[in-house]
Design an enzyme around this catalytic site. Sequence first.
Site, PDB file in Angstrom:
ATOM      1  N   TYR A 104     -49.734  19.903  32.303  1.00 30.56           N
ATOM      2  CA  TYR A 104     -50.211  18.702  32.993  1.00 30.56           C
ATOM      3  C   TYR A 104     -49.021  17.818  33.350  1.00 30.56           C
ATOM      4  O   TYR A 104     -48.135  17.582  32.530  1.00 30.56           O
ATOM      5  CB  TYR A 104     -51.205  17.951  32.102  1.00 30.56           C
ATOM      6  CG  TYR A 104     -51.468  16.516  32.500  1.00 30.56           C
ATOM      7  CD1 TYR A 104     -52.028  16.216  33.742  1.00 30.56           C
ATOM      8  CD2 TYR A 104     -51.148  15.467  31.647  1.00 30.56           C
ATOM      9  CE1 TYR A 104     -52.252  14.896  34.112  1.00 30.56           C
ATOM     10  CE2 TYR A 104     -51.380  14.149  32.001  1.00 30.56           C
ATOM     11  CZ  TYR A 104     -51.930  13.868  33.241  1.00 30.56           C
ATOM     12  OH  TYR A 104     -52.154  12.562  33.613  1.00 30.56           O
ATOM     13  N   CYS A 105     -48.998  17.331  34.593  1.00 25.00           N
ATOM     14  CA  CYS A 105     -47.934  16.448  35.060  1.00 25.00           C
ATOM     15  C   CYS A 105     -46.577  17.141  34.880  1.00 25.00           C
ATOM     16  O   CYS A 105     -46.378  18.245  35.359  1.00 25.00           O
ATOM     17  CB  CYS A 105     -48.023  15.105  34.339  1.00 25.00           C
ATOM     18  SG  CYS A 105     -46.921  13.826  35.000  1.00 25.00           S
ATOM     19  N   SER A 106     -45.642  16.535  34.146  1.00 27.29           N
ATOM     20  CA  SER A 106     -44.298  17.096  34.033  1.00 27.29           C
ATOM     21  C   SER A 106     -44.209  18.301  33.108  1.00 27.29           C
ATOM     22  O   SER A 106     -43.145  18.934  33.024  1.00 27.29           O
ATOM     23  CB  SER A 106     -43.317  16.018  33.557  1.00 27.29           C
ATOM     24  OG  SER A 106     -43.755  15.421  32.360  1.00 27.29           O
ATOM     25  N   ALA A 129     -46.150  17.835  38.272  1.00 26.63           N
ATOM     26  CA  ALA A 129     -44.951  17.188  38.823  1.00 26.63           C
ATOM     27  C   ALA A 129     -43.847  18.236  38.794  1.00 26.63           C
ATOM     28  O   ALA A 129     -43.337  18.567  37.725  1.00 26.63           O
ATOM     29  CB  ALA A 129     -44.573  15.973  37.984  1.00 26.63           C
TER      30      ALA A 129
END
Length: 282
Positions: A104-106, A129
């Site tokens: 999730y995300c980074s 990301a």
Amino acid sequence: MHSLFTLNLDLERAGKVICAQSLPFDTARETLLLLSPVGTQCCYMKNAALFLISHFNLIILESDTWLAYANEAGVNPEEGVADFIRQFNAALPEPVRVDALVGYCSSAPLALLAANQGACRTLLLLNGAYFLKDDGVIKSQYERDVERMMQSIPQGNCAQVYEAVSLLHTQSTYTPSDYRYQQVRPLRELSAFRQYLTFLNNLASLELVRIAQAVKTPTLVWCGSQDRYTDTASSRYIAQLLPHSELVEDPDGQHHDFVDGHERLYLTMTRFLTRHKQRAIQ
């Protein structure tokens, strides 16, 4: 009733690693390895965990633990990340084995690289990301701002940048017990901020295009059209590179849906995992 407990692992070269694990362990369930984004702790995932542990065995690992080893291993970040996941899987107690990996995300780039190493049977990338170098991929203002902050590491002006952005932390009304406090955690002190940007630079150095093209694992790529942090263009680009991907773009989706208890996303994840588990059995 399943609950989260501390899991201590002793990795061959990385040493002691502390995770969170749902218990009791159910051999009939799939096991998910959930990676918290860079700069956050396991507690950041508590809302997602409350839903997921009712359906799956769950292990939560902090990306910072993983990247700290990759950063100190004396090799390039890609080799360090790959070496860590091999050690991690070898250290898991019997009969625990990771079936699905959630980034999730980074933490999405980490999950992508681990999947390329054969670390899971299914992969889920949520509002990733990716720090792509391709100038043709649209980026949000937030992504561009973070990339400018990342440049403070090679440019040597990290302290000055920290002074400029640390006001975001002092103005935050979140208490440490609030999971949203994790969003500004890297801004608490200069050393944490420098580590945060160093780890993001390590992720940015990964050859994600080549890595994604080599991933054979069935992958769910989920993104939200209302995400103000990461532009959906990056997720769409990664989905096109993956040989076996399913792209879901939620027209109402926000960046923090995964940690805010967004049931539509959790149900999408569950259906995807159930479908591919049935295919594996067949």
